[in-house]
Design a protein around this motif. Structure first.
Motif, PDB file in Angstrom:
ATOM      1  N   PHE A 191      -3.889  21.369 -36.440  1.00  0.00           N
ATOM      2  CA  PHE A 191      -4.807  20.446 -35.774  1.00  0.00           C
ATOM      3  C   PHE A 191      -4.989  20.837 -34.317  1.00  0.00           C
ATOM      4  N   ASP A 192      -6.224  20.727 -33.850  1.00  0.00           N
ATOM      5  CA  ASP A 192      -6.506  20.726 -32.415  1.00  0.00           C
ATOM      6  C   ASP A 192      -6.209  19.302 -31.905  1.00  0.00           C
ATOM      7  N   LEU A 193      -6.018  19.138 -30.601  1.00  0.00           N
ATOM      8  CA  LEU A 193      -5.690  17.804 -30.065  1.00  0.00           C
ATOM      9  C   LEU A 193      -6.904  17.122 -29.417  1.00  0.00           C
ATOM     10  N   ASP A 194      -7.357  17.652 -28.265  1.00  0.00           N
ATOM     11  CA  ASP A 194      -8.396  16.957 -27.492  1.00  0.00           C
ATOM     12  C   ASP A 194      -9.749  17.006 -28.202  1.00  0.00           C
ATOM     13  N   ASP A 195     -10.348  15.855 -28.348  1.00  0.00           N
ATOM     14  CA  ASP A 195     -11.643  15.664 -29.006  1.00  0.00           C
ATOM     15  C   ASP A 195     -11.591  15.905 -30.519  1.00  0.00           C
ATOM     16  N   THR A 196     -10.369  16.110 -31.042  1.00  0.00           N
ATOM     17  CA  THR A 196     -10.205  16.193 -32.501  1.00  0.00           C
ATOM     18  C   THR A 196      -9.379  14.996 -32.973  1.00  0.00           C
ATOM     19  N   LEU A 197      -8.112  14.927 -32.555  1.00  0.00           N
ATOM     20  CA  LEU A 197      -7.265  13.756 -32.858  1.00  0.00           C
ATOM     21  C   LEU A 197      -7.316  12.753 -31.708  1.00  0.00           C
TER      22      LEU A 197
ATOM     23  N   HIS B 147     -13.300  27.832 -29.960  1.00  0.00           N
ATOM     24  CA  HIS B 147     -11.851  27.853 -29.727  1.00  0.00           C
ATOM     25  C   HIS B 147     -11.023  27.601 -30.975  1.00  0.00           C
ATOM     26  N   ASP B 148     -11.583  26.906 -31.951  1.00  0.00           N
ATOM     27  CA  ASP B 148     -10.813  26.552 -33.155  1.00  0.00           C
ATOM     28  C   ASP B 148     -11.343  27.263 -34.408  1.00  0.00           C
ATOM     29  N   ILE B 149     -12.631  27.064 -34.675  1.00  0.00           N
ATOM     30  CA  ILE B 149     -13.171  27.388 -35.992  1.00  0.00           C
ATOM     31  C   ILE B 149     -13.383  28.903 -36.176  1.00  0.00           C
TER      32      ILE B 149
ATOM     33  N   GLY C 276     -10.616  21.194 -36.183  1.00  0.00           N
ATOM     34  CA  GLY C 276     -10.873  21.277 -34.753  1.00  0.00           C
ATOM     35  C   GLY C 276     -12.316  20.962 -34.425  1.00  0.00           C
ATOM     36  N   ASP C 277     -12.563  20.643 -33.152  1.00  0.00           N
ATOM     37  CA  ASP C 277     -13.926  20.270 -32.741  1.00  0.00           C
ATOM     38  C   ASP C 277     -14.685  21.436 -32.112  1.00  0.00           C
ATOM     39  N   SER C 278     -13.971  22.511 -31.785  1.00  0.00           N
ATOM     40  CA  SER C 278     -14.633  23.592 -31.048  1.00  0.00           C
ATOM     41  C   SER C 278     -14.885  24.797 -31.952  1.00  0.00           C
TER      42      SER C 278
HETATM   43 MG   LIG Z   1     -10.709  20.183 -28.852  1.00  0.00          MG
END
Ligand SMILES: [Mg+2]
Length: 234
Positions: A8-14, A182-184, A177-179
């Motif tokens: 999991f990503d943290l900011d803007d995801t969880l 950076h994530d996907i 993730g939301d990014s």
């Molecule tokens: Mg994020």
């Protein structure tokens, strides 16, 4: 497709970062009686959220707030220190965030957090979200010395997960993730399954939805805890 580990990503995801910022901006406004310094509550809130959303270093954010509102330097330092020490405790989760992490684990998946940010600060948010002990692995850019989207960070996390579950393959790992950047996309490069928290779609995302509840419905049925035996004989 089966999933044995969820990252999991943290900011803007969880973590609903903008809700936390609005809440904390108003708390600081009251606790430090900024009205007495001639600061208007609405102006304070708008400027506070805008500056923090620009992803400036935190000292620069508070310096700009202090200059903009004509606050004394000692008060600016106090506000910045208070932010570091207390914001995490007030972290606001998105609806369904805790349930998603807990149910992924209950279904048998390893759980991991992969976040850009200072280690102690990101961990204080996990505590505030009620997720301090919900992850098998927590890896932050602050602790690792490298930031997403660096492939080395994703590889380091995979090694930590594989150490806990021998035989784990990249295809057994999912990321939420939301990014995209950076994530996907970097996770897709690793061969992981990608769940993008977004109203948009993209070729690098196996699934996308802006709602954690929809991601939950998609992800949890894919989870199959794997054992080393399955790989040895399978
Ligand atoms: Mg994020």
């Amino acid at each position: 497709m089966s999933i044995a580990a969820v990252v999991f990503d943290l900011d803007d995801t969880l973590h609903d970062k903008s809700a936390t910022l609005r809440l904390f901006a108003l708390q600081q406004y009251d606790r430090y009686t900024l009205r007495q310094h001639g600061v208007g509550e609405r102006d304070w809130l708008a400027r506070y959220v805008a500056l923090h959303t620009e992803l400036l270093p935190k000292p620069a954010v508070f310096l700009a707030l202090g200059q903009g509102f004509g606050l004394p330097a000692e008060l600016v330092d106090t506000l910045a220190t208070d932010f570091d020490h207390r914001l995490g405790l007030h972290a606001v989760p998105f609806p369904g965030a805790r349930e998603l992490v807990h149910e992924a684990r209950a279904a048998g998946a390893l759980t991991a957090l992969l976040s850009n940010g200072r280690d102690a600060f990101q961990r204080s948010k996990l505590a505030g979200l009620g997720l301090a002990s919900a992850f098998d692995v927590v890896l932050t850019s602050g602790a690792a010395g490298t930031r997403k989207p660096a492939a080395t960070l994703f590889e380091a996390l995979f090694c930590q997960l594989a150490a806990l579950r021998p035989g784990l393959r990249p295809a057994d790992v999912a990321i939420v993730g939301d990014s995209l950047a950076h994530d996907i996309r970097p996770a897709r490069t690793q061969g992981w399954t990608t769940l993008w928290k977004s109203p948009l779609t993209d070729a690098s995302a196996d699934f996308s939805s802006p709602q954690l509840l929809q991601i939950h419905h998609h992800l949890i049925p894919l989870i199959r805890p794997t054992t080393p035996q399955e790989y040895r004989y399978g």
